[in-house]
Design a protein around this motif. Sequence first.
Motif, PDB file in Angstrom:
ATOM      1  N   UNK A  18       0.941  -1.101   0.031  1.00 31.67           N
ATOM      2  CA  UNK A  18       0.079   0.271  -0.004  1.00 31.67           C
ATOM      3  C   UNK A  18       0.890   1.356  -0.001  1.00 31.67           C
ATOM      4  N   UNK A  19       0.455   2.391  -0.708  1.00 31.33           N
ATOM      5  CA  UNK A  19       1.041   3.604  -0.887  1.00 31.33           C
ATOM      6  C   UNK A  19       1.250   4.229   0.573  1.00 31.33           C
ATOM      7  N   UNK A  20       2.301   4.663   0.922  1.00 32.92           N
ATOM      8  CA  UNK A  20       2.507   5.452   2.194  1.00 32.92           C
ATOM      9  C   UNK A  20       2.720   6.785   1.964  1.00 32.92           C
ATOM     10  N   UNK A  21       1.658   7.768   2.242  1.00 33.38           N
ATOM     11  CA  UNK A  21       2.217   9.110   1.793  1.00 33.38           C
ATOM     12  C   UNK A  21       3.027   9.623   2.627  1.00 33.38           C
ATOM     13  N   UNK A  22       3.628  10.953   2.245  1.00 31.17           N
ATOM     14  CA  UNK A  22       4.475  11.730   3.341  1.00 31.17           C
ATOM     15  C   UNK A  22       4.106  11.940   4.535  1.00 31.17           C
ATOM     16  N   UNK A 112      10.509   2.274 -14.768  1.00 32.42           N
ATOM     17  CA  UNK A 112      11.732   2.554 -14.558  1.00 32.42           C
ATOM     18  C   UNK A 112      12.027   2.160 -13.028  1.00 32.42           C
ATOM     19  N   UNK A 113      13.243   1.901 -12.474  1.00 30.03           N
ATOM     20  CA  UNK A 113      13.644   1.356 -11.099  1.00 30.03           C
ATOM     21  C   UNK A 113      13.216   2.333 -10.199  1.00 30.03           C
ATOM     22  N   UNK A 114      13.217   3.601 -10.155  1.00 28.98           N
ATOM     23  CA  UNK A 114      12.848   4.697  -9.128  1.00 28.98           C
ATOM     24  C   UNK A 114      11.763   5.288  -9.573  1.00 28.98           C
ATOM     25  N   UNK A 115      10.725   4.693 -10.170  1.00 29.08           N
ATOM     26  CA  UNK A 115       9.642   5.550 -10.691  1.00 29.08           C
ATOM     27  C   UNK A 115       8.436   5.627  -9.757  1.00 29.08           C
ATOM     28  N   UNK A 116       7.617   6.463  -9.981  1.00 32.87           N
ATOM     29  CA  UNK A 116       6.369   6.818  -9.014  1.00 32.87           C
ATOM     30  C   UNK A 116       5.719   5.471  -8.823  1.00 32.87           C
ATOM     31  N   UNK A 329      10.926  19.746  10.762  1.00 30.42           N
ATOM     32  CA  UNK A 329      11.247  19.609   9.379  1.00 30.42           C
ATOM     33  C   UNK A 329      11.084  18.352   8.763  1.00 30.42           C
ATOM     34  N   UNK A 330      10.017  18.248   7.974  1.00 27.44           N
ATOM     35  CA  UNK A 330       9.370  16.924   7.686  1.00 27.44           C
ATOM     36  C   UNK A 330       9.899  16.547   5.898  1.00 27.44           C
ATOM     37  N   UNK A 331      10.699  15.736   5.913  1.00 30.83           N
ATOM     38  CA  UNK A 331      11.298  15.393   4.541  1.00 30.83           C
ATOM     39  C   UNK A 331      10.350  14.018   3.969  1.00 30.83           C
ATOM     40  N   UNK A 332      10.977  13.481   2.977  1.00 30.51           N
ATOM     41  CA  UNK A 332      10.281  12.132   2.760  1.00 30.51           C
ATOM     42  C   UNK A 332      11.349  11.046   2.695  1.00 30.51           C
ATOM     43  N   UNK A 337      10.865   3.592  -2.607  1.00 29.24           N
ATOM     44  CA  UNK A 337      11.437   3.872  -3.956  1.00 29.24           C
ATOM     45  C   UNK A 337      12.738   3.140  -4.162  1.00 29.24           C
ATOM     46  N   UNK A 338      13.082   2.325  -3.594  1.00 29.17           N
ATOM     47  CA  UNK A 338      14.420   1.746  -3.421  1.00 29.17           C
ATOM     48  C   UNK A 338      15.686   2.407  -3.297  1.00 29.17           C
ATOM     49  N   UNK A 339      15.631   3.640  -2.587  1.00 32.22           N
ATOM     50  CA  UNK A 339      16.324   4.811  -2.342  1.00 32.22           C
ATOM     51  C   UNK A 339      16.500   4.736  -0.789  1.00 32.22           C
ATOM     52  N   UNK A 340      17.015   3.783   0.001  1.00 33.04           N
ATOM     53  CA  UNK A 340      17.115   3.611   1.164  1.00 33.04           C
ATOM     54  C   UNK A 340      17.989   4.863   2.007  1.00 33.04           C
ATOM     55  N   UNK A 341      19.042   5.299   1.306  1.00 35.21           N
ATOM     56  CA  UNK A 341      20.080   6.031   1.753  1.00 35.21           C
ATOM     57  C   UNK A 341      19.819   7.489   1.147  1.00 35.21           C
ATOM     58  N   UNK A 342      18.665   7.835   0.887  1.00 32.75           N
ATOM     59  CA  UNK A 342      18.306   9.311   0.576  1.00 32.75           C
ATOM     60  C   UNK A 342      16.950   9.847   1.287  1.00 32.75           C
ATOM     61  N   UNK A 343      16.822  10.902   0.994  1.00 32.70           N
ATOM     62  CA  UNK A 343      15.402  11.700   1.607  1.00 32.70           C
ATOM     63  C   UNK A 343      15.121  12.695   0.649  1.00 32.70           C
TER      64      UNK A 343
END
Length: 368
Positions: A18-22, A112-116, A329-332, A337-343
């Motif tokens: 399920x999609x988890x919103x910010x 693609x890998x990191x697509x929406x 300060x709320x980032x995402x 999105x297969x980007x565990x090391x990013x915000x």
Amino acid sequence: MSALPRPAPRPGVLDIEAYVPGKSTAPGTARVFKLSSNETPLGPSPKAIAACRSVADRLEDYPDGSAADLREAIGRAFGLDPARIVCGAGSDDLLNLLARAYLRDGDEAIHTTHAFLVYPIATLGTGAKPVVAAEKSYTADVDAILDAVTPRTKIVFLANPNNPTGTYIPFDEVKRLHSGLPPNVLLVLDAAYAEYVRRNDYESGIELVATSDNVVMCRTFSKIHGLAALRLGWLYGPAPIVDAVNRIRGPFNVNSPAIAAGIAAIEDAAHLELAREHNARWLAWLTDEINKLGLEVTPSVANFVLIHFPTTKGRSAKDADAFLTARGLILRQVGAYKLPNALRMSVGTEEANRLVVAALAEFLGRTA
Ligand SMILES: Cc1ncc(COP(=O)(O)O)c(C=O)c1O
């Protein structure tokens, strides 16, 4: 529990994560700056707010199910035939309708890998299989997409620019993708962030839709127009695709406040320009300042930046997220999105942008 058979969802549905919103709250902080959902810091046009309010005393009436006035306003703004526009409850609605209309059990849809994340969700919901095409430097790779095509492929979803990476591919590459696809494959160009792009080699999809039978472009009022709460999007496509989507969409899928606000928003060119200017200035500033702190930022043409963190304990994306959230300060987080090391951070107000950069400096400067 009885041994009788129970209702079972179609294959694929239970494979959906399920999609988890910010996040939108930061408990214990006095002020919250929500930079997690790529919303505009300027808010909607004041004219759109007034138009929305003007409908409030007629809420007992069904909306115009064909959203004719809104489609005409969009048509005027972009020089398009309103008969080839369909409006939806956000572009999510339209992406799901396209999947429902063109995918069946056993079909494949490429992204693609990191697509929406809505693309695999919409695909699995139809019983079809999402197929992932590798990206290069966090950017869609046309050759990888074309290599992933099989006789079962029915849709290619391309977010251009992409969320959450902020990268784009130039129009020549989109055309090369299109000309490499079999004519029975639907190319969905999702241009949710098109208004923010300032590149001469970018085209949102209008030109390709106008000259092809298998391309649609989706747009949204949630981002630069600041109407995310109303749920409003639109697509422009060939007449047979518009016809198919109109047959399966909810007869009143777009509500009256959204229609009224959407018309006012699209006609307020000055507000749009203000939002574009603000974004251009602060996108460049954030990219520079965060780079100067020693963190890699993926070059973005949209209204957000993808910030990469080291995996060192105390310095990771998760640690940074906790540190920033404690300061309102709320980032995402973008692990999904297969980007565990990013915000991912939306471009905010000047105040919010400066606070994030200062907080990141403090985060990196502290002893872990
Ligand atoms: C690439 C992309 N497409 C579509 C959407 C959906 O927008 P909405 O359903 O609010 O129109 C988003 C929202 O985050 C997005 O990032």
